[in-house]
Design a protein around this motif. Sequence first.
Motif, PDB file in Angstrom:
ATOM      1  N   ALA A 109     -27.599 -29.956  14.380  1.00 46.35           N
ATOM      2  CA  ALA A 109     -28.375 -31.189  14.287  1.00 46.35           C
ATOM      3  C   ALA A 109     -29.821 -30.933  14.676  1.00 46.35           C
ATOM      4  O   ALA A 109     -30.117 -30.103  15.544  1.00 46.35           O
ATOM      5  CB  ALA A 109     -27.766 -32.257  15.194  1.00 46.35           C
ATOM      6  N   ASP A 110     -30.719 -31.661  14.035  1.00 46.17           N
ATOM      7  CA  ASP A 110     -32.141 -31.550  14.359  1.00 46.17           C
ATOM      8  C   ASP A 110     -32.496 -32.338  15.618  1.00 46.17           C
ATOM      9  O   ASP A 110     -33.496 -32.044  16.278  1.00 46.17           O
ATOM     10  CB  ASP A 110     -32.976 -32.056  13.181  1.00 46.17           C
ATOM     11  CG  ASP A 110     -32.797 -31.181  11.952  1.00 46.17           C
ATOM     12  OD1 ASP A 110     -33.365 -30.078  11.923  1.00 46.17           O
ATOM     13  OD2 ASP A 110     -32.067 -31.606  11.031  1.00 46.17           O
ATOM     14  N   CYS A 111     -31.686 -33.359  15.946  1.00 43.43           N
ATOM     15  CA  CYS A 111     -31.908 -34.145  17.159  1.00 43.43           C
ATOM     16  C   CYS A 111     -30.639 -34.933  17.461  1.00 43.43           C
ATOM     17  O   CYS A 111     -29.712 -34.987  16.643  1.00 43.43           O
ATOM     18  CB  CYS A 111     -33.102 -35.083  17.008  1.00 43.43           C
ATOM     19  SG  CYS A 111     -32.913 -36.335  15.718  1.00 43.43           S
ATOM     20  N   MET A 112     -30.603 -35.532  18.643  1.00 42.76           N
ATOM     21  CA  MET A 112     -29.496 -36.394  19.013  1.00 42.76           C
ATOM     22  C   MET A 112     -30.047 -37.771  19.362  1.00 42.76           C
ATOM     23  O   MET A 112     -31.039 -37.877  20.095  1.00 42.76           O
ATOM     24  CB  MET A 112     -28.741 -35.827  20.218  1.00 42.76           C
ATOM     25  CG  MET A 112     -27.468 -36.629  20.563  1.00 42.76           C
ATOM     26  SD  MET A 112     -26.484 -35.879  21.887  1.00 42.76           S
ATOM     27  CE  MET A 112     -27.207 -36.660  23.325  1.00 42.76           C
ATOM     28  N   ALA A 113     -29.442 -38.813  18.841  1.00 35.55           N
ATOM     29  CA  ALA A 113     -29.883 -40.191  19.083  1.00 35.55           C
ATOM     30  C   ALA A 113     -28.843 -40.929  19.905  1.00 35.55           C
ATOM     31  O   ALA A 113     -27.633 -40.711  19.756  1.00 35.55           O
ATOM     32  CB  ALA A 113     -30.122 -40.913  17.765  1.00 35.55           C
ATOM     33  N   THR A 114     -29.306 -41.816  20.789  1.00 33.74           N
ATOM     34  CA  THR A 114     -28.402 -42.621  21.603  1.00 33.74           C
ATOM     35  C   THR A 114     -28.817 -44.090  21.529  1.00 33.74           C
ATOM     36  O   THR A 114     -29.898 -44.420  21.025  1.00 33.74           O
ATOM     37  CB  THR A 114     -28.415 -42.180  23.089  1.00 33.74           C
ATOM     38  OG1 THR A 114     -29.561 -42.732  23.744  1.00 33.74           O
ATOM     39  CG2 THR A 114     -28.430 -40.664  23.221  1.00 33.74           C
ATOM     40  N   GLY A 115     -27.973 -44.953  22.062  1.00 36.97           N
ATOM     41  CA  GLY A 115     -28.261 -46.385  22.067  1.00 36.97           C
ATOM     42  C   GLY A 115     -28.917 -46.872  23.332  1.00 36.97           C
ATOM     43  O   GLY A 115     -28.939 -48.071  23.593  1.00 36.97           O
ATOM     44  N   HIS A 116     -29.483 -45.975  24.132  1.00 40.68           N
ATOM     45  CA  HIS A 116     -30.144 -46.381  25.370  1.00 40.68           C
ATOM     46  C   HIS A 116     -31.427 -47.160  25.083  1.00 40.68           C
ATOM     47  O   HIS A 116     -32.137 -46.877  24.121  1.00 40.68           O
ATOM     48  CB  HIS A 116     -30.498 -45.154  26.219  1.00 40.68           C
ATOM     49  CG  HIS A 116     -29.317 -44.486  26.831  1.00 40.68           C
ATOM     50  ND1 HIS A 116     -28.793 -43.307  26.350  1.00 40.68           N
ATOM     51  CD2 HIS A 116     -28.539 -44.835  27.895  1.00 40.68           C
ATOM     52  CE1 HIS A 116     -27.760 -42.951  27.088  1.00 40.68           C
ATOM     53  NE2 HIS A 116     -27.578 -43.865  28.025  1.00 40.68           N
TER      54      HIS A 116
END
Length: 381
Positions: A141-148
């Motif tokens: 993955a190029d990045c990781m996204a979260t719901g924070h």
Amino acid sequence: MPLDDTLAPSGLNSLGLPKKPADTRVVVAMSGGVDSSVVAAMLAEEGYDVVGVTLQLYDHGAALARKGACCAGRDIHDARRVAEAVGFPHYVLDYESTFRDSVINEFADSYLAGATPVPCIRCNERVKFRDLLGVAKDLDADCMATGHYIRRYMGPNGAELHRAADAARDQSYFLFSTTREQLDYLRFPLGGLASKAETRALAARYGLAVADKPDSQDICFVPSGNYAAVIEKLRPGAAEPGDIVDELGNVLGHHGGVLHYTVGQRRGLGIGGLGEPLFVVRLDPDRRHVVVGPREMLQTRRVVLKELNWLGDAPLDGEQEVLVRVRSTRQPVPALVRATEDGAEVTLLTPEEGVAPGQACVFYAPEGTRVLGGGWIRRAA
């Protein structure tokens, strides 16, 4: 609607990367709640190569878990349902052993040592932003996204952490230990939203079944907020009785275990009729003492920290003016901070009440919204 308030040069996608969305793989940390589900649906709609990953952090059938908590059975099912409806792959990873060793055991031991821990920070630090982030990289993955609810800006010296646009939802207190390296890789698409209502409206627009799902509680493995019951289950026989004493050691009453008390507590002491109201001012687990005193004894001006994480542009050198938050529910207040050999020392310009070992002390820039890091409270004076 912008995913992030970062002002990126032309040629970068909405996540600040020099790729077309279709060529950008994003791992979304999915808890099964509305926030992370909206992040995944939002990025998928923009055309990103989304991969959802959910961590099972404890046995959802055990007594420690509760209905409506994140990262247990029902929520794993909800995350999978969102992935199927939107159309992206979803994986569930068993991290129960890691969560128990890195978060739950320390939580129990900290309470028994007279501290007031914040396991949500340790979970972000040791599981989500360490192990899960490693999984994201393994998936290319190029990045990781979260719901924070927190914002990531690109500043002159790299990525910066900023408080969320919605002060009522801001989660910066729980993310102070995010490192520079992690911040380079993380994305927080919801940080710029004005309110949780806006998130739920997006969930409804995407047709997500979790649009009206209630928010999970902060400490997912503590049923009904009963910390003592969890600790007694984890450490049988740990609730040893002792004395409630004043600062001079005079016995005022008795208790059924230090773990039932926290600094600042007034109710439930069982020592009424002694005149002025008394509060828990200190816990002494070695002597099995709960030390109580008048409210003014709760006031603290000096806080000693360990495990300092500094996110300022320059090293913390000498004394620096900052704003600090000593509990998640408090507003930031002016203070001076200086680094020490094994952490930092904070001088509060206005005394704060109920500063407790085991809590976090988070630093903010005196002006603006930037998070400058923080540390764990070792003791207060």
